[in-house]
Design an enzyme around this catalytic site. Structure first.
Site, mmCIF file in Angstrom:
data_model
loop_
_atom_site.group_PDB
_atom_site.id
_atom_site.type_symbol
_atom_site.label_atom_id
_atom_site.label_comp_id
_atom_site.label_asym_id
_atom_site.label_seq_id
_atom_site.Cartn_x
_atom_site.Cartn_y
_atom_site.Cartn_z
ATOM 1 N N TRP A 99 52.613 64.359 14.789
ATOM 2 C CA TRP A 99 52.198 65.672 15.425
ATOM 3 C C TRP A 99 52.149 66.985 14.559
ATOM 4 O O TRP A 99 51.543 67.817 15.253
ATOM 5 C CB TRP A 99 52.780 65.625 16.808
ATOM 6 C CG TRP A 99 54.324 65.892 16.751
ATOM 7 C CD1 TRP A 99 55.357 65.835 15.975
ATOM 8 C CD2 TRP A 99 54.921 66.946 17.778
ATOM 9 N NE1 TRP A 99 56.368 66.369 16.384
ATOM 10 C CE2 TRP A 99 56.138 67.031 17.321
ATOM 11 C CE3 TRP A 99 54.507 67.685 19.005
ATOM 12 C CZ2 TRP A 99 57.148 67.840 17.948
ATOM 13 C CZ3 TRP A 99 55.296 68.588 19.545
ATOM 14 C CH2 TRP A 99 56.639 68.558 18.990
ATOM 15 N N ASP A 100 53.043 66.741 13.550
ATOM 16 C CA ASP A 100 52.848 68.088 12.891
ATOM 17 C C ASP A 100 51.690 68.631 12.571
ATOM 18 O O ASP A 100 51.560 69.846 12.367
ATOM 19 C CB ASP A 100 53.642 67.693 11.349
ATOM 20 C CG ASP A 100 55.152 66.939 11.451
ATOM 21 O OD1 ASP A 100 55.222 66.337 12.552
ATOM 22 O OD2 ASP A 100 55.918 67.260 10.811
ATOM 23 N N LYS B 189 67.864 68.094 19.611
ATOM 24 C CA LYS B 189 67.340 68.276 18.245
ATOM 25 C C LYS B 189 66.544 69.342 17.809
ATOM 26 O O LYS B 189 66.589 70.203 16.820
ATOM 27 C CB LYS B 189 66.832 67.130 17.759
ATOM 28 C CG LYS B 189 66.335 67.014 16.313
ATOM 29 C CD LYS B 189 65.698 65.770 15.935
ATOM 30 C CE LYS B 189 65.243 65.563 14.363
ATOM 31 N NZ LYS B 189 64.743 64.372 14.139
ATOM 32 N N GLN B 190 65.432 69.604 18.593
ATOM 33 C CA GLN B 190 64.479 70.710 18.224
ATOM 34 C C GLN B 190 63.677 71.146 19.557
ATOM 35 O O GLN B 190 64.175 70.737 20.836
ATOM 36 C CB GLN B 190 63.408 69.997 17.326
ATOM 37 C CG GLN B 190 62.643 68.819 18.203
ATOM 38 C CD GLN B 190 61.892 68.086 17.148
ATOM 39 O OE1 GLN B 190 62.620 66.941 16.732
ATOM 40 N NE2 GLN B 190 60.642 68.369 16.568
ATOM 41 N N GLU C 183 64.236 64.124 19.389
ATOM 42 C CA GLU C 183 64.644 62.756 19.495
ATOM 43 C C GLU C 183 66.040 62.411 19.312
ATOM 44 O O GLU C 183 66.303 61.210 18.916
ATOM 45 C CB GLU C 183 63.847 62.531 17.895
ATOM 46 C CG GLU C 183 62.518 62.614 17.862
ATOM 47 C CD GLU C 183 61.826 62.352 16.341
ATOM 48 O OE1 GLU C 183 62.494 62.380 15.322
ATOM 49 O OE2 GLU C 183 60.716 62.321 16.040
HETATM 50 C C1 BGC Z 1 60.965 65.624 13.515
HETATM 51 C C2 BGC Z 1 59.614 65.180 14.315
HETATM 52 C C3 BGC Z 1 58.697 65.508 13.359
HETATM 53 C C4 BGC Z 1 59.116 64.475 12.081
HETATM 54 C C5 BGC Z 1 58.161 64.862 10.815
HETATM 55 C C6 BGC Z 1 61.394 64.573 12.785
HETATM 56 O O1 BGC Z 1 62.541 65.092 12.320
HETATM 57 O O2 BGC Z 1 61.944 65.395 14.934
HETATM 58 O O3 BGC Z 1 59.160 66.118 15.401
HETATM 59 O O4 BGC Z 1 57.196 65.173 13.675
HETATM 60 O O5 BGC Z 1 60.353 64.989 11.576
HETATM 61 O O6 BGC Z 1 58.310 66.023 10.306
#
Ligand code: BGC
Length: 769
Positions: free
Chosen positions: A348-349, A602-603, A489
């Site tokens: 999704w980045d 996490k984010q 995550e």
């Molecule tokens: C993040 C995801 C991201 C992926 C690739 C993961 O650490 O939690 O949101 O899509 O890294 O960058």
């Protein structure tokens, strides 16, 4: 970490990133941060000579291969290395770990995408030499890597030997993706190495040739060809170089693969390679391409803080290098083409973090990236069927169009069990399907590209909505989405992740809206899509289920529960982890199961919902959620801080927005020596652009309308950037006092500027004072 950003003066001011000291322990970081790329290939900036802890890497976009075995997933193979050059100077092998470094710098020039190294070296036997290395990966001829090395002996005459060629002994951390092919030397000059991926059967052909000059006179040195397993090398002996004379060696190399749209055969590739010219001529064309395709297209200027100007250029530099604009069967990897990290897969980045840059600044490229998703609907349908759903269930990680899901199943060590941690994202991180639909709509609103919608966009909106209606679970009198991973995550198998539910709802509503619209405006198209996606039946379900889909509401403190159980979990002191220099420090003390039971994020999760669907939430709700979640967020994903910065801008907290931006822009550029070993952070880099343009610049599209509400950081005196709105290029300049918008097109453009609706006539400039 010895990276400096202020070495450029006058014309090169804020264009140069310089490593001022050779640091073997920081090789990985510099290899990625300084990596060169043109969207066709990416080359890690390992040096000509080799070092113990280097990670050489040359990745050609879209050439995925899967190694044997159940534990393997398809990945972007590390192609043969064409940059190795081993110099022996009066019997001493050139190595910076030997002898003495009397002077050193290595510089990436963002403007012309050339990497250079200047070295004054005293060999172990005491002779001194000046060595200048330059190289680039051509933006003009996407197959070409060119290198130049100039060596001047300073203390005595030099007897030089050079071993240089093509080395196909590369692996992806041990995995060899190629079958050996033909090795050959043509005309005593051009070395060739062929290789074929083991499973996907892609033919690769590599060529290298050398040219020598002494004091600007061409000459042909004595040379001997060597072939070895997966390796072709030439030993050159250019004779004696007099003290203070300079010998220059140019190495021009090319890679061509059967994945190229214009691939014919090896002989044609050879003919193409043979027609390339010398370093300087190639460089001129390359530099012109950067000027016309990149810097004239995206002339973003930040005045007030030099580093920030450099950081936005760094972002655009890598956004260019990582994006396969030549082929809509390919997408952007989470590490671009700068390392093995994330195996070259797209996440999704692309849609949520990188695509807004292209949608706003170069819509043609955005369209191509979205076409990749359209072309990969077959893989998404396969994933849906495999999971007993309908429609298009897009893979969390994506590679080949037809593959569907390619997320690896096992990841980092679990400190409690001593086993690898299972990665659930490929099974249950499902929001990506709505994220793709969101990006389609955002693209359509910015561009008005009806042709795209008719060929790809409506189908993407409908196919994703078909998935969601099949995914929703009836619970009592409402629908829910249980057992997912949201953007955070660190929470697995949660029910009703707010971001996922709201985005799924949004996806269903948009499908209903465009279904209604097509019924009225283009019934033929609707009829053909109806047949394919069973729309009459689905449309009814969309309506019924969207109306009853549970959307977690703000509680009495205005906090939106991230999921059903988050707010009742244990809270721990996160200070030590927030201050840790390394991401993931938490997992030295806890395993993921334990973290699952704590209020640790996490984010950006609820926060990214508040950004993407911003007009569904009041400023009070945004503030309350910021105050609640940010202290519990570790920003352990590089995607996190950019979103937080933009929200802080919206909330009017300029200092907070700026300090989040400062941290985001140092994820790759900052002093952490290990932050980028596996590659640069594509989403964070896209996020930096969003912070500048959407956050500080205040550009938004809401409900199909353009808004501009700048929040310039106190330290900046001016910000200038271009955007495209429905095909019109607007050039925007924001200062602390005023905003100026120049409409360079032949159409009037309507927008809301700081809350007031205005229309800027064709070819006119509007300014607020
Ligand atoms: C993040 C995801 C991201 C992926 C690739 C993961 O650490 O939690 O949101 O899509 O890294 O960058």
């Amino acid at each position: 970490m010895s990276l400096k950003y202020d070495k450029g003066t006058e014309k090169s001011k804020n264009w140069l990133i310089t490593e001022t000291q050779f640091q073997p322990e920081a090789l990985g970081k510099v290899e990625a941060v300084f990596s060169l790329g043109n969207g066709y290939m990416g080359l890690r900036s390992t040096t000509e000579e080799r070092y113990a802890n280097e990670a050489r890497g040359n990745f050609v976009a879209g050439t995925f291969n899967k190694f044997l075995g159940d534990k393997e997933v398809t990945e972007l193979p590390n192609a043969a290395d064409m940059t190795e050059m081993i110099f022996t100077l009066n019997g001493d092998t050139f190595q910076l770990t030997d002898g003495d470094i009397l002077d050193f710098d290595r510089t990436l020039n963002l403007k012309d995408a050339e990497l250079s190294r200047h070295i004054h070296w005293r060999s172990p036997s005491g002779s001194e030499y000046k060595l200048i290395f330059t190289r680039f990966v051509s933006l003009d001829n996407k197959h070409i890597i060119a290198q130049k090395v100039a060596i001047t002996p300073l203390s005595s005459d030099l007897t030089l030997t050079l071993r240089s060629g093509i080395n196909g002994q590369m692996t992806n951390t041990g995995t060899q993706h190629f079958k050996e092919g033909v090795l050959r030397l043509y005309d005593q000059k051009i070395m060739k190495l062929e290789a074929h991926t083991t499973e996907s059967n892609i033919d690769f052909v590599h060529f290298s040739q050398h040219a020598f000059k002494k004091e600007n006179i061409n000459f042909t040195p004595k040379n001997t060809i060597f072939m070895d397993r997966r390796k072709i090398f030439t030993a050159f002996e250019p004779g004696i170089i007099k003290k203070n004379e300079t010998v220059t060696i140019e190495k021009v190399s090319g890679v061509y693969t059967s994945r190229d749209k214009d691939w014919i055969d090896v002989d044609t590739a050879l003919a193409n390679f043979t027609s390339t010219s010398d370093y300087d001529t190639l460089f001129q064309a390359h530099r012109n391409a950067w000027e016309s395709q990149v810097w004239e297209q995206y002339p973003i200027q930040i005045e007030g803080v030099d580093f920030d100007q450099l950081a936005i250029r760094f972002a655009i530099y890598h956004l260019t290098g990582m994006t396969p604009v030549h082929d809509n069967r390919m997408n952007i990897s989470a590490k671009g083409l700068s390392g093995e990290g994330y195996k070259g897969h797209a996440f999704w980045d692309t849609e949520i973090f990188v695509l807004p840059f292209f949608t706003t600044s170069n819509p043609k490229i955005a369209r191509q990236l979205l076409e990749y998703r359209s072309l990969s609907i077959p893989g998404a349908v396969r994933k849906a069927i495999d999971n007993n759903y309908e429609g298009a269930m897009f893979p969390w990680e994506s590679a080949w169009l037809e593959d569907g899901e390619v997320t690896p199943v096992w990841g980092a060590a679990d400190i409690i069990t001593g086993e690898p941690t299972k990665i659930w994202s490929g099974f249950i991180e499902q929001h990506i399907t709505a994220d793709i639909a969101f990006a389609v709509w955002q693209y359509y609103q910015f561009t008005g590209d009806q042709d795209f919608m008719e060929k790809h966009g409506y189908e993407l909106l409908f196919a994703t909505a078909v998935f969601w209606q099949s995914r929703l679970e009836e619970k009592g009198n409402r629908y829910e989405i249980t057992g997912v991973v949201g953007p955070d995550e660190y929470k697995e198998h949660v029910d009703n992740n707010a971001f996922t539910n709201y985005m799924a709802h949004w996806n269903l509503e948009k499908a209903i809206h465009y279904h209604d619209l097509l019924q009225e405006k283009n019934p033929e198209l609707l009829a053909s899509l109806s047949a394919k996606w069973d729309l009459p039946n689905n449309y009814q379900k969309w309506q019924e289920k969207a109306a009853k889909l549970y959307l977690p509401q703000p509680n009495t403190e205005l906090v939106i529960p991230q999921d059903d159980t988050y707010l009742s979990k244990k809270i721990i002191d996160l200070a030590p982890y927030k201050e840790a220099s390394q991401v993931g420090a938490l997992f030295l003390d806890y395993n993921l199961d334990q973290v699952n039971d704590m209020q640790i994020t996490k984010q950006a999760d609820v926060m990214i919902l508040l950004y993407l669907l911003e007009n569904e939430f009041s400023p009070e709700v945004k503030q309350a959620n910021w105050d609640y979640y940010e202290p519990k967020t570790l920003h352990d994903s590089s995607l996190s801080r950019a979103t937080h910065s933009i929200l802080a801008s919206d909330l009017g907290d300029k200092d907070l927005a700026y300090s989040m931006f400062e941290k985001a822009s140092r994820i790759d550029l900052g002093p952490n020596m290990k932050s980028s070993d596996a590659g640069i952070h594509a989403a964070s880099i896209g996020g930096i652009w969003q912070v500048v343009v959407n956050g500080f610049g205040g550009v938004r599209m809401l409900d199909g309308k353009l808004y501009l509400h700048p929040h310039l950081p106190e330290k900046w005196t001016a910000l200038q950037f271009p955007i495209y709105w429905k095909g019109s290029r607007l050039e925007i300049k924001v200062t602390q006092e005023s905003t100026t918008i120049t409409n360079t097109s032949d159409n009037a453009v309507a927008l809301a500027l700081n809350g007031t609706e205005i229309s800027i006539l064709a070819n006119t400039t509007f300014t607020t004072n």
